[in-house]
Design a protein around this motif. Structure first.
Motif, mmCIF file in Angstrom:
data_model
loop_
_atom_site.group_PDB
_atom_site.id
_atom_site.type_symbol
_atom_site.label_atom_id
_atom_site.label_comp_id
_atom_site.label_asym_id
_atom_site.label_seq_id
_atom_site.Cartn_x
_atom_site.Cartn_y
_atom_site.Cartn_z
ATOM 1 N N GLY A 100 -0.810 -0.871 3.549
ATOM 2 C CA GLY A 100 0.575 -1.053 3.968
ATOM 3 C C GLY A 100 0.900 -2.526 4.139
ATOM 4 O O GLY A 100 0.673 -3.325 3.234
ATOM 5 N N ALA A 101 1.368 -2.856 5.336
ATOM 6 C CA ALA A 101 1.804 -4.232 5.570
ATOM 7 C C ALA A 101 0.620 -5.178 5.721
ATOM 8 O O ALA A 101 0.741 -6.377 5.502
ATOM 9 C CB ALA A 101 2.688 -4.296 6.817
ATOM 10 N N ALA A 103 -2.300 -5.215 4.053
ATOM 11 C CA ALA A 103 -3.239 -5.002 2.959
ATOM 12 C C ALA A 103 -3.966 -6.294 2.617
ATOM 13 O O ALA A 103 -3.364 -7.371 2.627
ATOM 14 C CB ALA A 103 -2.500 -4.483 1.732
ATOM 15 N N CYS A 104 -5.230 -6.190 2.307
ATOM 16 C CA CYS A 104 -5.980 -7.361 1.859
ATOM 17 C C CYS A 104 -5.682 -7.602 0.387
ATOM 18 O O CYS A 104 -5.041 -6.782 -0.280
ATOM 19 C CB CYS A 104 -7.473 -7.162 2.067
ATOM 20 S SG CYS A 104 -8.283 -6.183 0.780
ATOM 21 N N ALA A 105 -6.204 -8.713 -0.127
ATOM 22 C CA ALA A 105 -5.886 -9.078 -1.506
ATOM 23 C C ALA A 105 -6.358 -8.018 -2.498
ATOM 24 O O ALA A 105 -5.727 -7.796 -3.534
ATOM 25 C CB ALA A 105 -6.522 -10.428 -1.849
ATOM 26 N N ALA A 108 -4.821 -2.979 -3.424
ATOM 27 C CA ALA A 108 -4.119 -2.142 -4.398
ATOM 28 C C ALA A 108 -5.069 -1.593 -5.460
ATOM 29 O O ALA A 108 -5.073 -0.397 -5.751
ATOM 30 C CB ALA A 108 -3.000 -2.952 -5.066
ATOM 31 N N ASP B 132 -1.719 -9.474 -6.393
ATOM 32 C CA ASP B 132 -1.533 -8.392 -5.441
ATOM 33 C C ASP B 132 -1.228 -8.939 -4.050
ATOM 34 O O ASP B 132 -0.415 -8.382 -3.307
ATOM 35 C CB ASP B 132 -2.798 -7.529 -5.380
ATOM 36 C CG ASP B 132 -2.981 -6.748 -6.674
ATOM 37 O OD1 ASP B 132 -2.115 -6.866 -7.544
ATOM 38 O OD2 ASP B 132 -3.993 -6.045 -6.782
ATOM 39 N N ALA B 133 -1.888 -10.026 -3.694
ATOM 40 C CA ALA B 133 -1.666 -10.590 -2.367
ATOM 41 C C ALA B 133 -0.223 -11.053 -2.217
ATOM 42 O O ALA B 133 0.369 -10.945 -1.145
ATOM 43 C CB ALA B 133 -2.616 -11.773 -2.143
ATOM 44 N N GLY B 136 2.074 -7.321 -3.307
ATOM 45 C CA GLY B 136 1.843 -6.023 -2.686
ATOM 46 C C GLY B 136 2.067 -5.969 -1.198
ATOM 47 O O GLY B 136 1.912 -4.919 -0.601
ATOM 48 N N ARG B 137 2.391 -7.069 -0.584
ATOM 49 C CA ARG B 137 2.427 -7.037 0.866
ATOM 50 C C ARG B 137 3.803 -6.795 1.455
ATOM 51 O O ARG B 137 4.153 -7.361 2.479
ATOM 52 C CB ARG B 137 1.860 -8.351 1.393
ATOM 53 C CG ARG B 137 0.620 -8.067 2.193
ATOM 54 C CD ARG B 137 0.011 -9.342 2.655
ATOM 55 N NE ARG B 137 -1.196 -9.650 1.939
ATOM 56 C CZ ARG B 137 -1.979 -10.640 2.279
ATOM 57 N NH1 ARG B 137 -1.682 -11.409 3.300
ATOM 58 N NH2 ARG B 137 -3.078 -10.882 1.617
ATOM 59 N N THR B 138 4.578 -5.979 0.815
ATOM 60 C CA THR B 138 5.894 -5.662 1.381
ATOM 61 C C THR B 138 5.727 -4.677 2.535
ATOM 62 O O THR B 138 5.270 -3.568 2.327
ATOM 63 C CB THR B 138 6.789 -5.034 0.305
ATOM 64 O OG1 THR B 138 5.936 -4.511 -0.715
ATOM 65 C CG2 THR B 138 7.744 -6.031 -0.276
ATOM 66 N N PRO B 139 6.103 -5.091 3.726
ATOM 67 C CA PRO B 139 5.960 -4.182 4.875
ATOM 68 C C PRO B 139 6.859 -2.966 4.706
ATOM 69 O O PRO B 139 7.886 -3.025 4.022
ATOM 70 C CB PRO B 139 6.436 -5.047 6.057
ATOM 71 C CG PRO B 139 6.401 -6.461 5.565
ATOM 72 C CD PRO B 139 6.666 -6.384 4.103
ATOM 73 N N PRO B 140 6.462 -1.863 5.315
ATOM 74 C CA PRO B 140 7.302 -0.656 5.265
ATOM 75 C C PRO B 140 8.685 -0.930 5.850
ATOM 76 O O PRO B 140 9.696 -0.542 5.279
ATOM 77 C CB PRO B 140 6.540 0.334 6.134
ATOM 78 C CG PRO B 140 5.127 -0.182 6.164
ATOM 79 C CD PRO B 140 5.216 -1.657 6.022
#
Lengths: 158, 158
Positions: A100-101, A103-105, A108, B132-133, B136-140
């Motif tokens: 989720g918010a 997340a490590c690198a 995914a 990804d870092a 991918g880090r969009t918070p909910p």
DNA sequence: GATATTTATCATATCGACATGATAAACACA
DNA sequence: TGTGTTTATCATGTCGATATGATAAATATC
């Protein structure tokens, strides 16, 4: 790598008990010899499995260990649970919370692999391993063997 | 579980170097602070990566560490190679040789999972983790934050 | 060359997984 | 009840991964 040595002992021991302990309990000594692992350490490991409800232990003469559930109902996740935390989905980079918010690198791309790992431990049963051990050991060179009976050596002791 | 702490340090450090060391080398101190890992231990780890050809190290003022190859050419397998044997396909039950005629009980079902693990480390690159870092880090709960500057506490020690 | 800065390395400490040996507790059976 | 068998447990030991602190070696800058 992947799982601890103690978990490996546990799986191998449970498979052994499933194969040899159908009518009578199996003692630690023979198991330790068959698997070639330290006896007292295996004793502790089996005791942990008993506390976890996977095995039933009995002391004294005619004592030993037996499964509490049929092998088809016993998963690798249950067997390794006392020694390994396979239920949790582990962050590859070691974060306590990952996803989720936060997340490590690697999250995914690692996530699907991690899920596959969990699935493997949750869905594979001891019965599966028993079957594979019996069926899957066909050598690359196919040799027709007339009687498919038990041919294994089962060397007692030297 | 899965990979060693040192390998986790290595991956995180290499990602950090990839992100911050584009024009000038990155020193150990800042990396250790950013990752919150012991400085001298990280120094040894980075040195191992230098010996492995993953990083280039330079001593003295203006020294530090830089990647030797672009992040898109650097796989997790290469980064963890000095600390972990991810190239080999490991037997779940710890056998040195497993497969074919000498397969362990778990081999058949474990094999595909094991292959997926290898594939993950061989095909995932540092560039993938960088992407990804960032993405991918969009918070909910979406909250627009104007300046994404460094907000971490970096608490020294109690 | 002198000095400050930075990585490289050494010696040692800590900690947990794995292992060993001895002893206690439970149990079957005569 | 006594004796031998077996698991349960305790105290301790070993070893590798992780960590720490001090010192050496290399390099830029003055």
């Amino acid at each position: 790598m992947w799982i601890s040595g103690t978990s490996q002992y546990a799986i191998r021991a449970v498979v052994h008990v499933a194969a040899h302990g159908v009518d009578a309990p199996v003692r630690v000594g023979p198991i330790a010899e068959a698997l070639d692992v330290p006896r007292n350490y295996l004793s502790k490991t089996l005791h942990a499995l008993a506390r976890a409800g996977v095995l039933h232990s009995e002391r004294g003469p005619r004592g030993g260990f037996q499964l509490t559930v049929p092998p088809s109902r016993l998963t690798l996740a249950q067997v390794t649970a006392p020694f390994e935390d396979v239920k949790r989905k582990h962050c590859l980079l070691g974060r306590p919370q990952c996803g989720g918010a936060h997340a490590c690198a690697a999250h995914a791309r690692w996530s699907s692999v991690s899920t596959a790992l969990q699935q493997y431990f949750a869905s594979t049963t001891i019965a599966d391993l028993l079957d594979d051990a019996r069926a899957g050991r066909t050598p690359p060179t196919v040799r027709a063997r007339p009687t498919g009976g038990p041919r294994r050596a089962t060397s007692r002791r030297p």
